[in-house]
Design a protein around this motif. Structure first.
Motif, PDB file in Angstrom:
ATOM      1  N   GLY A  92     -80.778 -59.414 -37.454  1.00 55.26           N
ATOM      2  CA  GLY A  92     -80.411 -58.723 -36.524  1.00 55.26           C
ATOM      3  C   GLY A  92     -81.608 -58.471 -35.542  1.00 55.26           C
ATOM      4  O   GLY A  92     -82.780 -59.170 -35.787  1.00 55.26           O
ATOM      5  N   LEU A  93     -81.241 -57.926 -34.326  1.00 59.09           N
ATOM      6  CA  LEU A  93     -82.486 -58.161 -33.269  1.00 59.09           C
ATOM      7  C   LEU A  93     -83.728 -57.460 -33.583  1.00 59.09           C
ATOM      8  O   LEU A  93     -83.624 -56.326 -34.600  1.00 59.09           O
ATOM      9  CB  LEU A  93     -81.824 -57.332 -32.233  1.00 59.09           C
ATOM     10  CG  LEU A  93     -80.939 -58.115 -31.096  1.00 59.09           C
ATOM     11  CD1 LEU A  93     -80.293 -57.395 -29.963  1.00 59.09           C
ATOM     12  CD2 LEU A  93     -81.500 -59.546 -30.668  1.00 59.09           C
ATOM     13  N   MET A  94     -84.857 -57.547 -33.229  1.00 55.51           N
ATOM     14  CA  MET A  94     -86.157 -56.779 -33.247  1.00 55.51           C
ATOM     15  C   MET A  94     -85.856 -55.228 -32.939  1.00 55.51           C
ATOM     16  O   MET A  94     -85.188 -54.801 -32.067  1.00 55.51           O
ATOM     17  CB  MET A  94     -87.199 -57.300 -32.436  1.00 55.51           C
ATOM     18  CG  MET A  94     -86.833 -57.396 -30.884  1.00 55.51           C
ATOM     19  SD  MET A  94     -87.979 -58.089 -30.120  1.00 55.51           S
ATOM     20  CE  MET A  94     -87.639 -59.739 -29.696  1.00 55.51           C
ATOM     21  N   GLY A  95     -86.300 -54.500 -33.660  1.00 56.27           N
ATOM     22  CA  GLY A  95     -86.264 -53.097 -33.649  1.00 56.27           C
ATOM     23  C   GLY A  95     -85.439 -52.422 -34.398  1.00 56.27           C
ATOM     24  O   GLY A  95     -85.054 -51.096 -34.039  1.00 56.27           O
ATOM     25  N   VAL A  96     -84.474 -53.163 -35.069  1.00 54.65           N
ATOM     26  CA  VAL A  96     -83.326 -52.561 -35.552  1.00 54.65           C
ATOM     27  C   VAL A  96     -83.507 -51.950 -36.996  1.00 54.65           C
ATOM     28  O   VAL A  96     -82.801 -50.970 -37.261  1.00 54.65           O
ATOM     29  CB  VAL A  96     -82.209 -53.556 -35.777  1.00 54.65           C
ATOM     30  CG1 VAL A  96     -82.173 -54.590 -36.753  1.00 54.65           C
ATOM     31  CG2 VAL A  96     -80.597 -53.022 -35.888  1.00 54.65           C
ATOM     32  N   GLY A  97     -84.665 -52.156 -37.409  1.00 55.16           N
ATOM     33  CA  GLY A  97     -85.010 -51.423 -38.656  1.00 55.16           C
ATOM     34  C   GLY A  97     -85.153 -52.433 -40.056  1.00 55.16           C
ATOM     35  O   GLY A  97     -85.077 -51.814 -40.966  1.00 55.16           O
ATOM     36  N   LYS A  98     -85.113 -53.783 -39.734  1.00 54.11           N
ATOM     37  CA  LYS A  98     -84.875 -54.399 -40.704  1.00 54.11           C
ATOM     38  C   LYS A  98     -86.165 -54.311 -42.081  1.00 54.11           C
ATOM     39  O   LYS A  98     -85.700 -54.322 -43.217  1.00 54.11           O
ATOM     40  CB  LYS A  98     -84.954 -56.163 -40.612  1.00 54.11           C
ATOM     41  CG  LYS A  98     -84.071 -56.394 -39.642  1.00 54.11           C
ATOM     42  CD  LYS A  98     -83.793 -57.834 -39.076  1.00 54.11           C
ATOM     43  CE  LYS A  98     -85.007 -58.178 -38.402  1.00 54.11           C
ATOM     44  NZ  LYS A  98     -84.805 -57.963 -36.978  1.00 54.11           N
TER      45      LYS A  98
END
Length: 186
Positions: free
Chosen positions: A18-24
């Motif tokens: 997922g995109l940066m900042g999504v909480g991976k």
């Protein structure tokens, strides 16, 4: 029993995309704790292998060199015998070779969130995201979302992390994984 007390058996690696900042990374660490598995952040593993930060690799060698090193690191992680929880960098899964590796050796989970939420989250760490230093972060995030969403949609599981705590997002991933695994057994 709650999901955290009784998660499904993890028989394959679990990758978070997922995109940066999504909480991976944050959600990945919580999932690893619940599964009793190791968490690996692909960007941290690239930095360890290269002896440089992601920002330095981008600045000194460019994105193509970073993506090649990233693919090699992810391949090495996916070759580990015990299932890992792996947080992939935002651009990893959009690379054809890396996506094929993940599809072959792992279960992929697309963590997604509303663009406004992501922009607010990445704004908390100015300068930490090399791709956002190339212009207006909101415009860059919107472009990345448009470009990457069709490829992220190829993930096995999709979980929206826009609302709620990281613990609640981890619960959602576990519920979705359980449903996915039950569907694979049928």
């Amino acid at each position: 029993m709650t999901n955290s007390e009784n998660p499904p058996v993890l028989s394959r690696h679990l990758t978070l995309v997922g995109l940066m900042g999504v909480g991976k990374t944050t959600i990945g660490r919580r999932l690893a704790r619940r599964f009793g598995a190791e968490f690996r952040d692909a960007d941290e593993e690239v930095e360890r292998a290269a002896g440089r930060t992601v920002s330095e690799i981008f600045a000194d060698f460019g994105e193509p060199a970073f993506r090649e090193g990233e693919r090699k690191v992810i391949d090495r992680l996916l070759a580990q015998p015990d299932p890992l929880i792996i947080g992939l960098g935002g651009g990893a899964f959009i690379q054809d070779e890396t996506r094929a590796l993940v599809k072959d050796k792992a279960i992929s989970v697309w963590l997604k969130a509303d663009l406004d939420v992501l922009i607010e989250r990445v704004g908390r760490k100015p300068g930490a995201r090399p791709l956002l230093s190339q212009g207006d972060p909101a415009e860059i995030m919107a472009r990345l979302e448009r470009e990457r969403a069709p490829l992220y949609a190829e993930a096995d599981i999709v979980v929206d992390t826009s609302v709620g705590s990281h613990e609640q997002s981890a619960d959602q991933v576990i519920d979705a994984l359980r449903t996915y695994q039950e569907g694979m057994r049928e």
